[in-house]
Write an enzyme that holds these catalytic residues in place. Structure first.
Site, short mmCIF file in Angstrom:
data_model
loop_
_atom_site.label_atom_id
_atom_site.label_comp_id
_atom_site.label_asym_id
_atom_site.label_seq_id
_atom_site.Cartn_x
_atom_site.Cartn_y
_atom_site.Cartn_z
N CYS A 2 0.87 -1.17 0.00
CA CYS A 2 0.00 0.00 0.00
C CYS A 2 0.90 1.21 0.00
O CYS A 2 1.61 1.47 0.98
CB CYS A 2 -0.91 0.00 1.23
SG CYS A 2 -1.95 1.48 1.36
N GLU A 127 -4.32 1.25 -5.71
CA GLU A 127 -3.42 0.18 -6.14
C GLU A 127 -3.39 0.17 -7.65
O GLU A 127 -4.35 0.59 -8.31
CB GLU A 127 -3.87 -1.17 -5.57
CG GLU A 127 -2.82 -2.25 -5.63
CD GLU A 127 -1.51 -1.83 -4.97
OE1 GLU A 127 -0.62 -1.35 -5.71
OE2 GLU A 127 -1.38 -1.97 -3.75
#
Length: 353
Positions: A2, A127
């Site tokens: 992340c 993402e």
């Protein structure tokens, strides 16, 4: 992993979104530490400050460990034992911490052993999915499914009912498990608080976008146990670290690729090649309505709510057509999109290439 999040809510709204019950069952709002360091943004990257929840016991020796503080912290953990005078000289990446090696690396094992557990707050995270044919990357915004909750009026416990207005009944913040540490410059100066986000193997629904995802704490019980290091041991807390399927996502513009871009366009759904049409989900509708009326600079507490509808878990909200203008960076983008959203169908996520 992340490496990019969004957390753009004004400080008062963010605080209400974090309402909780203490050990005595009283409804409370967390108190802020260094609120001036909080900078709302649609596009947060490592080394920026992000708000995290942690137990009051970390700051007050005799405090109730179930009580919570919100503190902006630097993203990218600087170990307390780091000897250089410049934290940017740390030679390894501490943006994320893998759950499977958390007890093997000193940088994470030591603060975890001291109970330095925190919850990283965000609207959601980004993402990137890599296309094997072209090597291009498509960004996605990933967040909790949004379900309208009932308003319960003033709950009047912290200071007084007059200061509460209404409990939070809008956007559900993403709550990610993290570890923090406290670093003191060797030459003296202010203590630097910094954190890392724990990651796990991606759940089934996200696995074709990226093999890793944040360890998301889904629900008040999980958040409470992770934060309450005074009552919940490290071994018990680590049982909360696992993938969750309770997540939803949609593709967004490549404008988010540059961390200097900070506008609602970072979160707005974009057009992708479609395979099959389906009805627009309630989660997508609520997300765009919320996004068009909330900003880091202004909060509108009278935002109208749409009719409640079923919110599918793992619905990828894709627009078949896009009427967005090429100009970037204004909430008007979303307002124009919303006017057409009811008329234009949404399509499923395309097959991975």
């Amino acid at each position: 992993m992340c490496g990019r999040t969004s957390c753009h809510l004004p400080i008062e709204v963010l605080t209400r979104a974090c309402a909780y019950q203490d050990r005595r069952g009283q409804q409370r709002l967390p108190e802020w530490r260094d609120p001036d360091k909080y900078c709302p943004s649609y596009n947060k990257s490592p080394q920026s400050n992000s708000p995290v929840l942690l137990s009051r016991l970390h700051f007050e020796k005799d405090a109730d460990s179930s009580e919570r503080i919100i503190a902006p912290m630097r993203w990218g953990l600087i170990p307390s034992w780091f000897k250089e005078g410049d934290p940017s000289k740390l030679q390894f990446n501490t943006t994320n911490c893998r759950s499977d090696t958390i007890m093997e690396k000193r940088s994470f094992k030591v603060p975890l052993g001291k109970g330095r557990r925190c919850v990283v707050l965000a609207d959601g995270f980004y993402e990137w999915q890599r296309c094997q044919v072209t090597s291009q990357r498509q960004p996605y915004f990933i967040y909790f499914p949004q379900i309208k909750t009932e308003k319960s009026g003033s709950i009047g416990v912290a200071d007084s009912p007059e200061n509460w207005e209404k409990v939070w009944d809008n956007w559900r913040l993403l709550t990610m498990a993290g570890i923090f540490d406290c670093w003191e410059p060797p030459e003296g100066g202010d203590v630097l608080y910094s954190y890392t986000i724990i990651t796990v193997d991606s759940c089934k629904g996200l696995s074709d976008i990226h093999p890793r995802m944040p360890a998301i704490l889904d629900g008040e019980e999980a958040v409470s146990k992770w934060l309450d290091f005074g009552e919940v041991s490290t071994r018990e807390a680590l049982k909360l670290i696992h993938p969750t399927e309770n997540i939803t996502f949609h593709p967004v513009s490549s404008v988010v690729n540059n961390s200097r871009n900070n506008s609602p366009e970072c979160l707005a759904p974009v057009n992708l090649v479609v395979k099959k049409e389906l009805k627009a989900s309630g989660s997508s509708q609520r997300m765009l309505q919320w996004l068009a009326t909330k900003s880091p600079k202004k909060e509108d507490s009278k935002t109208p709510q749409k009719e409640e509808s079923d919110v599918p878990q793992w619905s990828s909200q894709f627009l078949q057509k896009s009427s967005l203008p090429t100009k970037r960076g204004t909430a008007g983008l979303l307002e124009q999109w919303l006017k057409r959203e009811k008329e234009e169908p949404v399509a499923k996520r395309p097959y991975s290439q």
